[in-house]
Write an enzyme that holds these catalytic residues in place. Structure first.
Site, PDB file in Angstrom:
ATOM      1  N   LYS A 125       0.842  -1.292   0.202  1.00 35.52           N
ATOM      2  CA  LYS A 125       0.054   0.076  -0.055  1.00 35.52           C
ATOM      3  C   LYS A 125       0.796   1.083   0.014  1.00 35.52           C
ATOM      4  O   LYS A 125       1.995   1.049   0.595  1.00 35.52           O
ATOM      5  CB  LYS A 125      -0.927  -0.019   1.220  1.00 35.52           C
ATOM      6  CG  LYS A 125      -0.415  -0.275   2.467  1.00 35.52           C
ATOM      7  CD  LYS A 125       0.785   0.277   2.875  1.00 35.52           C
ATOM      8  CE  LYS A 125       0.749   1.665   3.402  1.00 35.52           C
ATOM      9  NZ  LYS A 125       2.228   2.386   3.822  1.00 35.52           N
ATOM     10  N   TYR A 134      -3.906   4.119   6.665  1.00 37.15           N
ATOM     11  CA  TYR A 134      -4.483   3.141   7.646  1.00 37.15           C
ATOM     12  C   TYR A 134      -5.733   3.351   8.310  1.00 37.15           C
ATOM     13  O   TYR A 134      -6.355   2.658   8.733  1.00 37.15           O
ATOM     14  CB  TYR A 134      -3.259   2.857   8.671  1.00 37.15           C
ATOM     15  CG  TYR A 134      -2.090   2.207   8.123  1.00 37.15           C
ATOM     16  CD1 TYR A 134      -1.940   0.703   8.580  1.00 37.15           C
ATOM     17  CD2 TYR A 134      -1.066   2.590   7.874  1.00 37.15           C
ATOM     18  CE1 TYR A 134      -0.969  -0.029   7.917  1.00 37.15           C
ATOM     19  CE2 TYR A 134       0.127   2.148   7.208  1.00 37.15           C
ATOM     20  CZ  TYR A 134       0.041   0.486   7.263  1.00 37.15           C
ATOM     21  OH  TYR A 134       1.185  -0.097   6.990  1.00 37.15           O
TER      22      TYR A 134
HETATM   23  P1  NAD Z   1      12.529   1.308   2.151  1.00 39.13           P
HETATM   24  O1  NAD Z   1      13.120   2.617   1.825  1.00 39.13           O
HETATM   25  O2  NAD Z   1      12.973   0.568   3.327  1.00 39.13           O
HETATM   26  O3  NAD Z   1      12.733   0.512   0.919  1.00 39.13           O
HETATM   27  C1  NAD Z   1      12.550   0.565  -0.367  1.00 39.13           C
HETATM   28  C2  NAD Z   1      13.050  -0.266  -1.228  1.00 39.13           C
HETATM   29  O4  NAD Z   1      13.061   0.215  -2.734  1.00 39.13           O
HETATM   30  C3  NAD Z   1      14.621  -0.244  -1.003  1.00 39.13           C
HETATM   31  O5  NAD Z   1      15.083  -1.563  -1.136  1.00 39.13           O
HETATM   32  C4  NAD Z   1      15.171   0.402  -2.106  1.00 39.13           C
HETATM   33  O6  NAD Z   1      16.455   0.071  -2.409  1.00 39.13           O
HETATM   34  C5  NAD Z   1      14.360   0.242  -3.286  1.00 39.13           C
HETATM   35  N1  NAD Z   1      14.323   1.065  -4.131  1.00 39.13           N
HETATM   36  C6  NAD Z   1      14.452   0.993  -5.595  1.00 39.13           C
HETATM   37  N2  NAD Z   1      14.428   2.011  -6.283  1.00 39.13           N
HETATM   38  C7  NAD Z   1      14.415   3.195  -5.458  1.00 39.13           C
HETATM   39  C8  NAD Z   1      14.407   4.531  -5.605  1.00 39.13           C
HETATM   40  N3  NAD Z   1      14.609   5.014  -6.829  1.00 39.13           N
HETATM   41  N4  NAD Z   1      14.418   5.240  -4.467  1.00 39.13           N
HETATM   42  C9  NAD Z   1      14.327   4.588  -3.263  1.00 39.13           C
HETATM   43  N5  NAD Z   1      14.415   3.281  -3.009  1.00 39.13           N
HETATM   44  C10 NAD Z   1      14.526   2.701  -4.194  1.00 39.13           C
HETATM   45  O7  NAD Z   1      11.063   1.547   2.216  1.00 39.13           O
HETATM   46  P2  NAD Z   1       9.674   0.626   2.989  1.00 39.13           P
HETATM   47  O8  NAD Z   1       9.353   1.156   4.259  1.00 39.13           O
HETATM   48  O9  NAD Z   1      10.267  -0.762   2.648  1.00 39.13           O
HETATM   49  O10 NAD Z   1       8.505   1.117   1.814  1.00 39.13           O
HETATM   50  C11 NAD Z   1       8.337   0.202   0.605  1.00 39.13           C
HETATM   51  C12 NAD Z   1       6.654   0.231   0.351  1.00 39.13           C
HETATM   52  O11 NAD Z   1       6.144  -0.507   1.320  1.00 39.13           O
HETATM   53  C13 NAD Z   1       6.262   1.468   0.172  1.00 39.13           C
HETATM   54  O12 NAD Z   1       5.134   1.510  -0.636  1.00 39.13           O
HETATM   55  C14 NAD Z   1       5.444   1.518   1.719  1.00 39.13           C
HETATM   56  O13 NAD Z   1       4.190   2.388   1.778  1.00 39.13           O
HETATM   57  C15 NAD Z   1       4.983   0.180   1.870  1.00 39.13           C
HETATM   58  N6  NAD Z   1       5.209   0.039   3.444  1.00 39.13           N
HETATM   59  C16 NAD Z   1       4.192  -0.739   4.098  1.00 39.13           C
HETATM   60  C17 NAD Z   1       3.920  -1.136   5.360  1.00 39.13           C
HETATM   61  C18 NAD Z   1       3.180  -1.995   5.772  1.00 39.13           C
HETATM   62  O14 NAD Z   1       3.094  -2.259   6.868  1.00 39.13           O
HETATM   63  N7  NAD Z   1       2.288  -2.647   5.068  1.00 39.13           N
HETATM   64  C19 NAD Z   1       5.041  -0.704   6.291  1.00 39.13           C
HETATM   65  C20 NAD Z   1       6.042   0.056   5.735  1.00 39.13           C
HETATM   66  C21 NAD Z   1       6.149   0.405   3.970  1.00 39.13           C
END
Ligand code: NAD
Length: 366
Positions: free
Chosen positions: A130, A214
């Site tokens: 999401k 959420y």
């Molecule tokens: P994060 O920054 O920890 O991870 C993002 C990943 O994408 C990294 O591995 C990064 O290397 C990669 N990536 C590839 N291209 C990129 C770019 N151009 N810029 C930045 N990163 C790039 O983020 P996250 O917290 O894991 O969030 C990722 C997704 O998951 C988002 O859509 C967020 O809304 C969602 N999320 C959901 C929950 C949940 O509980 N369901 C919790 C946190 C995040």
């Protein structure tokens, strides 16, 4: 702002589309585990993979990453062969990897549409984080592409699969607490200025798309209704360099057809523990914290028809990453048994429509 006829047409159209989705060939076999390719190896993917390890019907079989060293570390941890490690340029080759049944997309929001579409065209089922996308149009395209490719699309609304949230929904639907009058919900945190979450090109929008979603989604499953009116305000501290591209805080009110009102808030400006509190004509119920990965706590006081006065105080003892195990179990079951996920693309699209309405009501172009 009343939701426009056009918005309802969109929502109606996707519901109809969902009911017309082509059926998939049943892929069930005793003991079979759905193989996931994890796209993006950030924080949420790390939790998802850990959750999959405890799932009886899921396993991690491939990775897509722009960082070879990181990919190699995870490959070693999960026993993934080098031939199943891809990067963002060559990931379309997942098509010819029979170990991959589905992908899990844990990328910044603006990349969800592209990687959903590429994965669907490679013939793989899609479990996408999401918010589904950054615009309604992208969400519609994701649904259409998955439908045309005959693959399932689920949006990773982990709270739909979590036991405390499920208990609350059951309790409210039982009628024990009577009629919902009001809901309050909030979720926010202090976002780092270097996070992609404050870059419009990657995030789409600010806290509303990241964590406010959420609260919005909870109000919809708590009431079991769709909002008919929305009004909102937003604020960004002009002296805070984090908020030049996305908004800092948003508050919004929703009115539901039954008359229930919801008041929600989200921010990237400071810590705001996620919670919801439901006031009914027979008492109240809250989950606080509600949206973290563990430590959820349900409390309630109400007088059901015919009594007795009831008090609930139920901390959930489950530990992270149990949300992700339950989520993976569900999607894998849907693939194995050819069922529609409880949170399909159409559920993500409804939120996209409301998120857009909230932003517009707050005067933010969307
Ligand atoms: P994060 O920054 O920890 O991870 C993002 C990943 O994408 C990294 O591995 C990064 O290397 C990669 N990536 C590839 N291209 C990129 C770019 N151009 N810029 C930045 N990163 C790039 O983020 P996250 O917290 O894991 O969030 C990722 C997704 O998951 C988002 O859509 C967020 O809304 C969602 N999320 C959901 C929950 C949940 O509980 N369901 C919790 C946190 C995040």
């Amino acid at each position: 702002m009343d939701l426009s006829r056009r918005d309802f047409t969109r929502i109606g159209a996707v519901s109809l589309a969902a009911s017309l989705s082509p059926t998939l060939v049943a892929q069930s076999a005793p003991g079979r585990k759905i193989g996931y390719c994890i796209i993006g190896l950030g924080r949420i993917s790390d939790l998802f993979m850990a959750g999959v390890q405890s799932s009886p019907n899921s396993r991690v079989v491939a990775l897509v990453s722009g960082h070879p060293e990181k990919a190699a570390r995870y490959a070693e941890k999960y026993g993934i062969p080098a031939s199943s490690i891809y990067n963002y340029q060559n990931m379309d080759a997942i098509r010819s990897n029979p170990a991959i049944d589905a992908v899990y997309i844990g990328l910044p929001n603006s990349m969800h549409a592209e990687y959903t579409i590429r994965s669907a065209r490679a013939g793989k089922h899609v479990l996408c984080e999401k918010p589904m996308a950054t615009t309604v149009a992208e969400g519609e395209q994701m649904i259409a592409t998955c439908r045309d490719a005959n693959v399932k699309l689920m949006i990773a609304y982990r709270c739909h699969y979590e036991t405390t949230h499920q208990r609350v929904v059951k309790l409210l639907r039982s009628g024990a607490l009577g009629k919902i009058n009001l809901i309050q919900s909030a979720f926010g945190f202090s976002c780092d200025g270097n996070d992609w979450r404050v870059k419009k090109a990657l995030a789409g929008h600010g806290p509303l798309f990241d964590v406010g979603i959420y609260c919005l989604n909870a109000c919809r499953y708590l009431t079991g209704e769709e909002p008919s009116q929305i009004s909102a305000y937003a604020f960004s501290d002009p002296s805070d360099p984090r908020f030049t591209e996305v908004e800092e805080s948003v508050t919004w009110t929703m009115k539901f057809p039954s008359g229930a009102l919801a008041s929600c808030a989200t921010t990237f400006g400071g810590q705001m523990e996620g919670y919801f509190r439901v006031y009914t004509n027979r008492g109240w119920l809250e989950v606080s914290p509600a949206f973290g990965y563990d430590g959820l706590h349900l409390r309630a006081e109400y007088l059901p028809e015919g009594g007795p006065f009831t008090t609930l105080d139920e901390p959930n003892p489950e530990k992270s990453p149990y949300h992700f195990t339950l989520e993976a179990n569900h999607f894998s079951t849907c693939v194995l048994e050819n069922r529609t996920p409880k949170s399909p693309g159409e559920e993500g699209l409804r939120d996209m429509v409301y998120l857009t309405q909230i932003l517009r009501s707050a005067g933010i172009p969307a």
